[in-house]
Scaffold this motif. Structure first.
Motif, PDB file in Angstrom:
ATOM      1  N   ALA A  13       0.356  -0.821  -0.117  1.00 22.42           N
ATOM      2  CA  ALA A  13      -0.159   0.340   0.158  1.00 22.42           C
ATOM      3  C   ALA A  13       0.776   0.954   0.336  1.00 22.42           C
ATOM      4  O   ALA A  13       0.854   2.600  -0.770  1.00 22.42           O
ATOM      5  N   SER A  14       1.968   0.991   0.688  1.00 19.63           N
ATOM      6  CA  SER A  14       3.022   2.481   0.911  1.00 19.63           C
ATOM      7  C   SER A  14       3.840   2.524  -0.464  1.00 19.63           C
ATOM      8  O   SER A  14       3.839   3.789  -0.995  1.00 19.63           O
ATOM      9  N   HIS A  15       4.005   1.205  -1.634  1.00 19.65           N
ATOM     10  CA  HIS A  15       4.817   1.585  -1.868  1.00 19.65           C
ATOM     11  C   HIS A  15       3.884   1.684  -3.532  1.00 19.65           C
ATOM     12  O   HIS A  15       4.488   2.486  -4.779  1.00 19.65           O
ATOM     13  N   GLY A  16       3.109   1.085  -3.615  1.00 19.50           N
ATOM     14  CA  GLY A  16       1.845   2.010  -4.901  1.00 19.50           C
ATOM     15  C   GLY A  16       2.046   0.454  -5.685  1.00 19.50           C
ATOM     16  O   GLY A  16       1.137   0.180  -6.625  1.00 19.50           O
ATOM     17  N   HIS A  17       2.348  -0.664  -5.546  1.00 15.68           N
ATOM     18  CA  HIS A  17       2.311  -2.238  -6.453  1.00 15.68           C
ATOM     19  C   HIS A  17       3.712  -2.936  -5.442  1.00 15.68           C
ATOM     20  O   HIS A  17       4.137  -2.769  -5.215  1.00 15.68           O
ATOM     21  N   VAL A  18       3.009  -3.868  -7.082  1.00 18.21           N
ATOM     22  CA  VAL A  18       3.909  -5.276  -6.365  1.00 18.21           C
ATOM     23  C   VAL A  18       5.506  -5.413  -6.976  1.00 18.21           C
ATOM     24  O   VAL A  18       4.517  -5.360  -8.114  1.00 18.21           O
ATOM     25  N   CYS A  19       6.229  -5.943  -6.385  1.00 16.67           N
ATOM     26  CA  CYS A  19       6.916  -5.968  -7.252  1.00 16.67           C
ATOM     27  C   CYS A  19       8.354  -7.412  -6.265  1.00 16.67           C
ATOM     28  O   CYS A  19       8.050  -7.156  -4.526  1.00 16.67           O
ATOM     29  N   PRO A  20       9.641  -8.204  -6.647  1.00 16.46           N
ATOM     30  CA  PRO A  20      10.580  -8.061  -6.052  1.00 16.46           C
ATOM     31  C   PRO A  20      10.054  -7.456  -4.612  1.00 16.46           C
ATOM     32  O   PRO A  20      11.211  -7.737  -3.392  1.00 16.46           O
ATOM     33  N   GLY A  21      11.189  -6.704  -4.898  1.00 17.94           N
ATOM     34  CA  GLY A  21      11.873  -5.145  -3.748  1.00 17.94           C
ATOM     35  C   GLY A  21      10.978  -5.390  -2.630  1.00 17.94           C
ATOM     36  O   GLY A  21      11.500  -5.091  -1.747  1.00 17.94           O
ATOM     37  N   ILE A  22       9.763  -5.439  -2.660  1.00 15.67           N
ATOM     38  CA  ILE A  22       8.412  -4.952  -1.929  1.00 15.67           C
ATOM     39  C   ILE A  22       8.704  -6.413  -0.981  1.00 15.67           C
ATOM     40  O   ILE A  22       8.284  -6.016   0.227  1.00 15.67           O
ATOM     41  N   VAL A  23       8.450  -7.128  -1.680  1.00 14.50           N
ATOM     42  CA  VAL A  23       8.606  -8.718  -0.971  1.00 14.50           C
ATOM     43  C   VAL A  23       9.755  -8.774  -0.019  1.00 14.50           C
ATOM     44  O   VAL A  23      10.022  -9.407   0.888  1.00 14.50           O
ATOM     45  N   LEU A  24      10.957  -8.857  -0.760  1.00 15.13           N
ATOM     46  CA  LEU A  24      12.225  -8.655  -0.022  1.00 15.13           C
ATOM     47  C   LEU A  24      12.278  -7.505   0.780  1.00 15.13           C
ATOM     48  O   LEU A  24      12.574  -8.322   1.750  1.00 15.13           O
ATOM     49  N   GLY A  25      11.882  -6.282   0.674  1.00 15.73           N
ATOM     50  CA  GLY A  25      11.798  -5.072   1.796  1.00 15.73           C
ATOM     51  C   GLY A  25      11.194  -5.937   3.571  1.00 15.73           C
ATOM     52  O   GLY A  25      11.454  -5.873   3.990  1.00 15.73           O
ATOM     53  N   THR A  26      10.139  -7.010   2.979  1.00 13.16           N
ATOM     54  CA  THR A  26       8.857  -7.244   3.892  1.00 13.16           C
ATOM     55  C   THR A  26      10.312  -8.285   4.742  1.00 13.16           C
ATOM     56  O   THR A  26       9.864  -7.976   5.688  1.00 13.16           O
ATOM     57  N   ARG A  27       9.785  -9.146   3.770  1.00  9.60           N
ATOM     58  CA  ARG A  27      11.060 -10.119   4.499  1.00  9.60           C
ATOM     59  C   ARG A  27      12.414 -10.327   4.830  1.00  9.60           C
ATOM     60  O   ARG A  27      12.872 -10.287   6.620  1.00  9.60           O
ATOM     61  N   LEU A  28      13.287  -8.996   4.407  1.00 10.92           N
ATOM     62  CA  LEU A  28      14.359  -8.059   5.308  1.00 10.92           C
ATOM     63  C   LEU A  28      13.484  -7.347   6.477  1.00 10.92           C
ATOM     64  O   LEU A  28      14.277  -8.048   7.675  1.00 10.92           O
ATOM     65  N   SER A  29      12.896  -6.959   6.302  1.00 13.96           N
ATOM     66  CA  SER A  29      11.775  -5.967   7.773  1.00 13.96           C
ATOM     67  C   SER A  29      11.851  -7.123   9.299  1.00 13.96           C
ATOM     68  O   SER A  29      11.956  -7.034  10.392  1.00 13.96           O
TER      69      SER A  29
END
Length: 186
Positions: A13-29
């Motif tokens: 929701a914050s980023h505005g779309h889904v991409c591998p970076g959002i998945v990886l950033g979530t996993r990192l967090s």
């Protein structure tokens, strides 16, 4: 919903779309916060995160942790690595989490939607490297009011947090001393 799904939705929701970076950033967090014993579902006030890349994953980390440049709790180290160091400012405990895709070459052959699904479910030890680290945060890099204010002798602009330099006895901002990233058009 699982913790991953809840936090992933927040990042998306914050980023505005889904991409591998959002998945990886979530996993990192998730990994970084877990290692520090911080609950991502509660307000976080004792965390500084150093991001080593300025890509999509940084938006995920910001959305999940609440850390931001404006609060001085999100720091950018321009190393071009998909990695983040999470520092608990109450305990001094720190952990660096980096992406370490063991099968990256295989992932690159997949459709982007398949990659996104795969990255969300792949076991953590096949995608992340987690290291306990030690970090000293200088006073001028900590959240709070600016320290060490100065005025550039060349351009007259104020410099906060000891980001000035002294050349031949003259206080200067880094733009005037080292060259700027912009050129003034007259």
């Amino acid at each position: 919903m699982s913790d991953f799904e809840t936090l992933f939705e927040k990042a998306k929701a914050s980023h505005g779309h889904v991409c591998p970076g959002i998945v990886l950033g979530t996993r990192l967090s998730i990994a970084g916060l877990r290692e520090l014993g911080i609950d991502p579902e509660k307000p976080i006030h004792n965390l500084i995160v150093y991001m080593e890349i300025d890509r999509c994953g940084t938006d995920a980390v910001q959305a999940i942790t609440g850390c931001s440049l404006g609060h001085r709790s999100l720091k950018h180290k321009d190393f071009g690595k998909f990695a983040a160091t999470f520092v608990n400012t109450d305990t001094g405990k720190a952990v660096r989490v980096s992406i370490h895709e063991k099968n990256r070459a295989e992932h690159d052959k997949l459709d982007i939607k398949e990659v996104i699904k795969l990255l969300a479910k792949i076991p953590e030890d096949e995608i992340l490297k987690i290291e306990k680290v030690q970090i000293t945060i200088p006073k001028e890099d900590q959240p709070g009011f600016p320290v060490g204010r100065a005025v550039c002798s060349k351009c007259g602009e104020q410099i906060s947090d000891n980001r000035h330099t002294v050349i031949d006895g003259n206080v200067m901002c880094r733009n005037c001393a080292e060259g700027s990233y912009y050129t003034v058009i007259e």
